[in-house]
Write a protein that holds these residues in place. Structure first.
Motif, mmCIF file in Angstrom:
data_model
loop_
_atom_site.group_PDB
_atom_site.id
_atom_site.type_symbol
_atom_site.label_atom_id
_atom_site.label_comp_id
_atom_site.label_asym_id
_atom_site.label_seq_id
_atom_site.Cartn_x
_atom_site.Cartn_y
_atom_site.Cartn_z
ATOM 1 N N LYS A 23 19.827 55.504 46.871
ATOM 2 C CA LYS A 23 20.704 56.623 46.528
ATOM 3 C C LYS A 23 19.965 57.902 46.152
ATOM 4 O O LYS A 23 20.521 58.994 46.237
ATOM 5 C CB LYS A 23 21.625 56.211 45.373
ATOM 6 N N GLU A 24 18.721 57.774 45.711
ATOM 7 C CA GLU A 24 17.971 58.976 45.341
ATOM 8 C C GLU A 24 16.476 58.767 45.549
ATOM 9 O O GLU A 24 16.012 57.635 45.638
ATOM 10 C CB GLU A 24 18.258 59.364 43.894
ATOM 11 N N ASP A 25 15.750 59.865 45.636
ATOM 12 C CA ASP A 25 14.320 59.736 45.874
ATOM 13 C C ASP A 25 13.611 59.263 44.611
ATOM 14 O O ASP A 25 14.118 59.407 43.501
ATOM 15 C CB ASP A 25 13.723 61.052 46.389
ATOM 16 N N PHE A 26 12.433 58.707 44.797
ATOM 17 C CA PHE A 26 11.692 58.071 43.709
ATOM 18 C C PHE A 26 11.412 59.026 42.550
ATOM 19 O O PHE A 26 11.516 58.654 41.381
ATOM 20 C CB PHE A 26 10.375 57.521 44.252
ATOM 21 N N GLU A 27 11.050 60.259 42.862
ATOM 22 C CA GLU A 27 10.693 61.223 41.821
ATOM 23 C C GLU A 27 11.835 61.493 40.841
ATOM 24 O O GLU A 27 11.602 61.853 39.689
ATOM 25 C CB GLU A 27 10.233 62.541 42.453
ATOM 26 N N HIS A 28 13.083 61.326 41.285
ATOM 27 C CA HIS A 28 14.223 61.624 40.423
ATOM 28 C C HIS A 28 14.792 60.395 39.715
ATOM 29 O O HIS A 28 15.773 60.502 38.983
ATOM 30 C CB HIS A 28 15.330 62.311 41.234
ATOM 31 N N ILE A 29 14.177 59.246 39.926
ATOM 32 C CA ILE A 29 14.634 58.036 39.240
ATOM 33 C C ILE A 29 14.087 58.045 37.809
ATOM 34 O O ILE A 29 12.886 58.208 37.597
ATOM 35 C CB ILE A 29 14.153 56.768 39.984
ATOM 36 N N SER A 30 14.978 57.895 36.848
ATOM 37 C CA SER A 30 14.561 57.915 35.439
ATOM 38 C C SER A 30 14.452 56.496 34.892
ATOM 39 O O SER A 30 15.159 55.581 35.336
ATOM 40 C CB SER A 30 15.571 58.701 34.595
ATOM 41 N N ILE A 31 13.575 56.328 33.914
ATOM 42 C CA ILE A 31 13.402 55.024 33.268
ATOM 43 C C ILE A 31 14.700 54.613 32.579
ATOM 44 O O ILE A 31 15.101 53.453 32.614
ATOM 45 C CB ILE A 31 12.254 55.069 32.236
ATOM 46 N N THR A 32 15.370 55.580 31.964
ATOM 47 C CA THR A 32 16.622 55.296 31.250
ATOM 48 C C THR A 32 17.668 54.697 32.181
ATOM 49 O O THR A 32 18.289 53.664 31.866
ATOM 50 C CB THR A 32 17.181 56.580 30.608
ATOM 51 N N GLU A 33 17.878 55.337 33.328
ATOM 52 C CA GLU A 33 18.872 54.846 34.283
ATOM 53 C C GLU A 33 18.426 53.525 34.897
ATOM 54 O O GLU A 33 19.239 52.625 35.135
ATOM 55 C CB GLU A 33 19.099 55.892 35.385
ATOM 56 N N LEU A 34 17.142 53.393 35.147
ATOM 57 C CA LEU A 34 16.592 52.164 35.706
ATOM 58 C C LEU A 34 16.864 50.989 34.767
ATOM 59 O O LEU A 34 17.312 49.916 35.193
ATOM 60 C CB LEU A 34 15.085 52.329 35.913
ATOM 61 N N CYS A 35 16.620 51.199 33.490
ATOM 62 C CA CYS A 35 16.856 50.151 32.489
ATOM 63 C C CYS A 35 18.343 49.819 32.371
ATOM 64 O O CYS A 35 18.725 48.655 32.207
ATOM 65 C CB CYS A 35 16.313 50.585 31.123
ATOM 66 N N ARG A 36 19.178 50.849 32.467
ATOM 67 C CA ARG A 36 20.626 50.618 32.389
ATOM 68 C C ARG A 36 21.078 49.753 33.566
ATOM 69 O O ARG A 36 21.851 48.809 33.388
ATOM 70 C CB ARG A 36 21.373 51.951 32.408
ATOM 71 N N ARG A 37 20.580 50.060 34.756
ATOM 72 C CA ARG A 37 20.958 49.296 35.952
ATOM 73 C C ARG A 37 20.470 47.851 35.855
ATOM 74 O O ARG A 37 21.132 46.929 36.340
ATOM 75 C CB ARG A 37 20.354 49.941 37.204
ATOM 76 N N ALA A 38 19.284 47.674 35.287
ATOM 77 C CA ALA A 38 18.701 46.333 35.203
ATOM 78 C C ALA A 38 19.172 45.573 33.971
ATOM 79 O O ALA A 38 18.856 44.385 33.811
ATOM 80 C CB ALA A 38 17.177 46.436 35.190
ATOM 81 N N ASP A 39 19.910 46.253 33.109
ATOM 82 C CA ASP A 39 20.379 45.678 31.843
ATOM 83 C C ASP A 39 19.192 45.210 30.994
ATOM 84 O O ASP A 39 19.149 44.100 30.478
ATOM 85 C CB ASP A 39 21.327 44.498 32.101
ATOM 86 N N VAL A 40 18.221 46.130 30.889
ATOM 87 C CA VAL A 40 16.990 45.868 30.139
ATOM 88 C C VAL A 40 16.741 47.059 29.222
ATOM 89 O O VAL A 40 16.983 48.205 29.599
ATOM 90 C CB VAL A 40 15.793 45.702 31.110
ATOM 91 N N SER A 41 16.247 46.803 28.005
ATOM 92 C CA SER A 41 15.977 47.911 27.085
ATOM 93 C C SER A 41 14.697 48.643 27.487
ATOM 94 O O SER A 41 13.834 48.079 28.162
ATOM 95 C CB SER A 41 15.831 47.383 25.656
ATOM 96 N N ARG A 42 14.589 49.908 27.050
ATOM 97 C CA ARG A 42 13.381 50.681 27.345
ATOM 98 C C ARG A 42 12.150 50.025 26.710
ATOM 99 O O ARG A 42 11.059 50.036 27.287
ATOM 100 C CB ARG A 42 13.534 52.122 26.827
ATOM 101 N N ILE A 43 12.337 49.452 25.519
ATOM 102 C CA ILE A 43 11.223 48.784 24.835
ATOM 103 C C ILE A 43 10.712 47.624 25.692
ATOM 104 O O ILE A 43 9.500 47.432 25.860
ATOM 105 C CB ILE A 43 11.662 48.263 23.447
ATOM 106 N N THR A 44 11.667 46.866 26.258
ATOM 107 C CA THR A 44 11.287 45.736 27.112
ATOM 108 C C THR A 44 10.579 46.238 28.368
ATOM 109 O O THR A 44 9.568 45.664 28.803
ATOM 110 C CB THR A 44 12.530 44.912 27.513
ATOM 111 N N PHE A 45 11.099 47.329 28.946
ATOM 112 C CA PHE A 45 10.468 47.888 30.144
ATOM 113 C C PHE A 45 9.007 48.221 29.860
ATOM 114 O O PHE A 45 8.107 47.822 30.612
ATOM 115 C CB PHE A 45 11.204 49.157 30.591
ATOM 116 N N TYR A 46 8.766 48.950 28.768
ATOM 117 C CA TYR A 46 7.405 49.388 28.460
ATOM 118 C C TYR A 46 6.490 48.255 27.980
ATOM 119 O O TYR A 46 5.271 48.434 27.909
ATOM 120 C CB TYR A 46 7.437 50.522 27.439
ATOM 121 N N SER A 47 7.076 47.105 27.690
ATOM 122 C CA SER A 47 6.228 45.955 27.328
ATOM 123 C C SER A 47 5.642 45.309 28.595
ATOM 124 O O SER A 47 4.697 44.521 28.518
ATOM 125 C CB SER A 47 7.040 44.921 26.534
#
Length: 202
Positions: A23-47
């Motif tokens: 739906k969008e190019d890689f440069e515009h993908i945000s960590i926040t939205e990525l985590c929301r889609r994956a149902d994962v917290s930002r803390i978990t992502f960065y771990s």
């Protein structure tokens, strides 16, 4: 072996990244939205990943592992003698097979839309072909450096496959024509000095 929960989390993040690329190019993908889609917290992502580039690299690493395993299987099954042309054809087949089996992801490696993805894909293919060429160098006298040969083969074959894909040529036909072109090139002795009798016995 990784904990099942960690494996599940990483799989969810990778799946979300691939889905968002549709739906969008890689440069515009945000960590926040990525985590929301994956149902994962930002803390978990960065771990698990330092940033979205690290996540993308992990996806490419997964693809590389699959392709490498397939290549070695092909070598064992139909090229135990280590013939020059057969080795490159096996590599080409492994790359094409992976590309089309995982097209949901690789379709987003268009250099105009996602230059970083395109650059990573080319870099991985180039490194893989160069590594194979270094192995070939042990048994054949090469006319050019492994890096030059890898660049020539990669640019040529990727261009051939991309143009064939634009013309909507079926995968099996693309593979057949690419194999023929690569085999003829290698048998011509342009890249390496070898005994034709050995190659013609394929």
């Amino acid at each position: 072996m990784e904990d099942k929960r960690i494996v599940k989390t990483k799989r969810s993040l990778k799946g979300a990244m691939i889905a968002m690329l549709a739906k969008e190019d890689f440069e515009h993908i945000s960590i926040t939205e990525l985590c929301r889609r994956a149902d994962v917290s930002r803390i978990t992502f960065y771990s698990h990943y330092s940033d979205k580039y690290a996540l993308l690299d992990a996806i490419f690493d997964d693809m590389l592992a699959i392709g490498t395993e397939d290549y070695y299987r092909r070598q064992r099954e139909n090229n135990p003698a280590g013939r020059l042309a057969a080795g490159y054809v096996n590599m080409l087949d492994s790359i094409l097979q992976l590309y089309y089996e995982r097209f949901e992801f690789f379709q987003h490696t268009n250099p105009e839309k996602n230059p970083y993805l395109a650059s990573r894909l080319y870099s991985i293919i180039l490194d893989t072909v160069e590594m194979h060429t270094l192995h070939v160098e042990r048994h054949h006298r090469l006319k050019y450096s492994p890096k030059k040969i890898a660049g020539f083969v990669c640019f040529g074959m990727l261009g051939f496959v991309n143009e064939s894909h634009k013309e909507k040529i079926p995968l099996e036909q693309i593979k057949k024509e690419a194999r023929e072109l690569l085999t003829e090139l290698l048998r011509s002795g342009i890249l390496a000095e070898h005994e034709k009798a050995q190659e013609m016995g394929q």
